[in-house]
Design a protein around this motif. Structure first.
Motif, mmCIF file in Angstrom:
data_model
loop_
_atom_site.group_PDB
_atom_site.id
_atom_site.type_symbol
_atom_site.label_atom_id
_atom_site.label_comp_id
_atom_site.label_asym_id
_atom_site.label_seq_id
_atom_site.Cartn_x
_atom_site.Cartn_y
_atom_site.Cartn_z
ATOM 1 N N GLY A 3 0.844 -1.196 0.000
ATOM 2 C CA GLY A 3 0.000 0.000 0.000
ATOM 3 C C GLY A 3 0.870 1.232 0.000
ATOM 4 N N VAL A 4 0.305 2.326 -0.426
ATOM 5 C CA VAL A 4 1.082 3.556 -0.502
ATOM 6 C C VAL A 4 0.833 4.418 0.740
ATOM 7 C CG1 VAL A 4 -0.681 4.828 -1.806
ATOM 8 C CG2 VAL A 4 1.685 5.543 -1.960
ATOM 9 N N ALA A 5 1.910 5.003 1.250
ATOM 10 C CA ALA A 5 1.801 5.906 2.401
ATOM 11 C C ALA A 5 2.305 7.283 1.986
ATOM 12 C CB ALA A 5 2.633 5.371 3.568
ATOM 13 N N GLY A 6 1.776 8.319 2.611
ATOM 14 C CA GLY A 6 2.226 9.675 2.289
ATOM 15 C C GLY A 6 1.353 10.289 1.209
ATOM 16 N N LYS A 7 1.648 11.523 0.850
ATOM 17 C CA LYS A 7 0.837 12.233 -0.136
ATOM 18 C C LYS A 7 1.126 11.705 -1.530
ATOM 19 C CE LYS A 7 0.676 16.529 2.513
ATOM 20 N NZ LYS A 7 1.098 17.926 2.549
ATOM 21 N N VAL A 16 4.162 0.441 1.575
ATOM 22 C CA VAL A 16 4.089 -0.288 2.838
ATOM 23 C C VAL A 16 3.620 -1.714 2.563
ATOM 24 C CG1 VAL A 16 3.026 -0.351 5.123
ATOM 25 C CG2 VAL A 16 3.486 1.859 4.021
ATOM 26 N N PRO A 17 4.384 -2.733 2.983
ATOM 27 C CA PRO A 17 3.981 -4.120 2.737
ATOM 28 C C PRO A 17 2.618 -4.434 3.349
ATOM 29 C CG PRO A 17 6.253 -4.012 3.522
ATOM 30 C CD PRO A 17 5.672 -2.648 3.681
ATOM 31 N N LYS A 161 16.423 1.018 -4.088
ATOM 32 C CA LYS A 161 16.667 -0.051 -3.095
ATOM 33 C C LYS A 161 15.622 -0.091 -1.969
ATOM 34 C CE LYS A 161 20.345 -0.566 -5.540
ATOM 35 N NZ LYS A 161 20.045 -1.164 -6.854
ATOM 36 N N ASP A 162 14.347 0.148 -2.347
ATOM 37 C CA ASP A 162 13.304 0.085 -1.317
ATOM 38 C C ASP A 162 12.562 -1.254 -1.336
ATOM 39 O OD1 ASP A 162 11.820 0.304 -3.634
ATOM 40 O OD2 ASP A 162 10.491 1.893 -2.897
ATOM 41 N N GLY A 163 13.013 -2.186 -2.204
ATOM 42 C CA GLY A 163 12.376 -3.500 -2.261
ATOM 43 C C GLY A 163 11.229 -3.583 -3.245
ATOM 44 N N TRP A 195 0.752 -6.761 -11.472
ATOM 45 C CA TRP A 195 -0.461 -7.573 -11.543
ATOM 46 C C TRP A 195 -1.661 -6.886 -10.908
ATOM 47 C CZ3 TRP A 195 -0.682 -13.347 -12.178
ATOM 48 C CH2 TRP A 195 0.369 -13.797 -12.984
ATOM 49 N N ASP A 196 -1.441 -6.234 -9.765
ATOM 50 C CA ASP A 196 -2.592 -5.624 -9.082
ATOM 51 C C ASP A 196 -2.785 -4.149 -9.457
ATOM 52 O OD1 ASP A 196 -0.462 -4.530 -7.790
ATOM 53 O OD2 ASP A 196 -0.861 -5.445 -5.833
ATOM 54 N N LYS A 197 -2.007 -3.694 -10.456
ATOM 55 C CA LYS A 197 -2.181 -2.343 -11.021
ATOM 56 C C LYS A 197 -2.106 -1.232 -9.979
ATOM 57 C CE LYS A 197 -2.880 -4.483 -14.844
ATOM 58 N NZ LYS A 197 -1.654 -4.787 -15.596
ATOM 59 N N ASN A 198 -1.196 -1.382 -9.000
ATOM 60 C CA ASN A 198 -1.102 -0.339 -7.970
ATOM 61 C C ASN A 198 0.142 0.535 -8.155
ATOM 62 O OD1 ASN A 198 0.989 -1.975 -7.128
ATOM 63 N ND2 ASN A 198 0.398 -1.981 -4.966
ATOM 64 N N GLY A 199 0.870 0.326 -9.256
ATOM 65 C CA GLY A 199 2.018 1.181 -9.553
ATOM 66 C C GLY A 199 3.307 0.769 -8.875
ATOM 67 N N SER A 200 3.295 -0.404 -8.229
ATOM 68 C CA SER A 200 4.487 -0.874 -7.514
ATOM 69 C C SER A 200 4.612 -2.384 -7.698
ATOM 70 C CB SER A 200 4.341 -0.539 -6.026
ATOM 71 O OG SER A 200 5.295 -1.231 -5.267
ATOM 72 N N VAL A 201 5.841 -2.854 -7.969
ATOM 73 C CA VAL A 201 6.060 -4.278 -8.236
ATOM 74 C C VAL A 201 7.010 -4.862 -7.188
ATOM 75 C CG1 VAL A 201 7.109 -5.905 -9.878
ATOM 76 C CG2 VAL A 201 5.656 -4.043 -10.714
ATOM 77 N N ASN A 202 6.568 -5.918 -6.509
ATOM 78 C CA ASN A 202 7.473 -6.593 -5.579
ATOM 79 C C ASN A 202 8.138 -7.773 -6.276
ATOM 80 O OD1 ASN A 202 5.752 -8.872 -5.445
ATOM 81 N ND2 ASN A 202 4.672 -8.074 -3.659
#
Length: 230
Positions: A3-7, A16-17, A161-163, A195-202
């Motif tokens: 999930g995204v935190a901050g503005k 945030v995992p 390097k934030d994972g 895959w979940d289209k949230n703009g971040s890939v783990n």
């Protein structure tokens, strides 16, 4: 994932995992990133596709070893036996988390490509603790270099390097390779990973995309077609 935190208008979004497993994945990847990467460009990753494909297909023998009922999927109990043979100690909760994370079709069984992702995550989490003798017995020792290449490729893409790999990081990585249509290529590759289209890939999302890029999914489709003809 995450999930995204901050503005949202902030240039650097903090991810945030969402699960304990994702948190472990991010922590392990950040630890691995501190050692650096041998990858120099996205093209160098692409050049490794044929060799990675060849080596991942060798996992099929390991997969069949643990698919005791030969139904083309590894269930929860078969997974526990697999991890025992690998001499990897996970808690019941960790095994459940791994199984649920890799069973993306949620059909209570891991297909071959899902099993490959699981083995690579086990490599990332437990590499030092896993017995070399057990890996050798299972025919896994030659896969170590392949899994390490996949970890290396992700570290190369994860510029801050934030994972996680963001869209901007993907664009930057492909721009570095000097492709004239790099922006379009970067967007396509990123969409295949996100895959979940949230703009971040783990790392897990990256691995699933990678099995598709090298054709592991195609291999499964071919086998299912053959079975249908029999």
């Amino acid at each position: 994932m995450g999930g995204v935190a901050g503005k949202l208008e902030s240039p650097e979004m903090v991810w945030v995992p969402e699960t304990k497993l994702e948190a472990k994945m991010v922590e392990a990847m950040q630890r691995r990133a501190s050692k650096g990467t041998a990858m120099k460009s996205f093209n160098s990753i692409i050049l490794k596709f044929p060799k990675i494909d060849e080596n991942l297909r060798k996992c099929k023998a390991i997969f069949e070893q643990f698919d005791e009922d030969s139904n083309g999927a590894i269930d929860h109990e078969e997974l526990k036996k697999c991890l025992n043979k690998l001499e990897v100690s996970f808690t019941e909760e960790e095994i459940n988390d791994l199984f649920n994370a890799c069973d993306i079709n949620e059909d209570m069984g891991m297909k071959f490509n899902e099993f490959i992702v699981l083995l690579c995550l086990v490599h990332l989490f437990k590499d030092n603790a896993t017995s070399l003798e057990a890996k050798s017995r299972m025919g896994m020792q030659n896969l170590e270099a392949t899994f390490e290449t996949l970890v290396d490729a992700f570290v190369f893409l994860d510029k801050n390097k934030d994972g996680y790999v963001s869209k901007n990081e993907m664009v930057q990585a492909i721009n570095e390779s000097g492709e004239r249509s790099s922006g379009r290529i970067a967007m396509k590759r990123f969409e295949e990973m996100d895959w979940d289209k949230n703009g971040s890939v783990n790392f897990k999302e990256f691995l699933f995309a990678f099995t598709r890029w090298v054709g592991i999914d195609d291999m499964e489709d071919e086998e299912e077609e053959e079975e249908g003809r029999v």
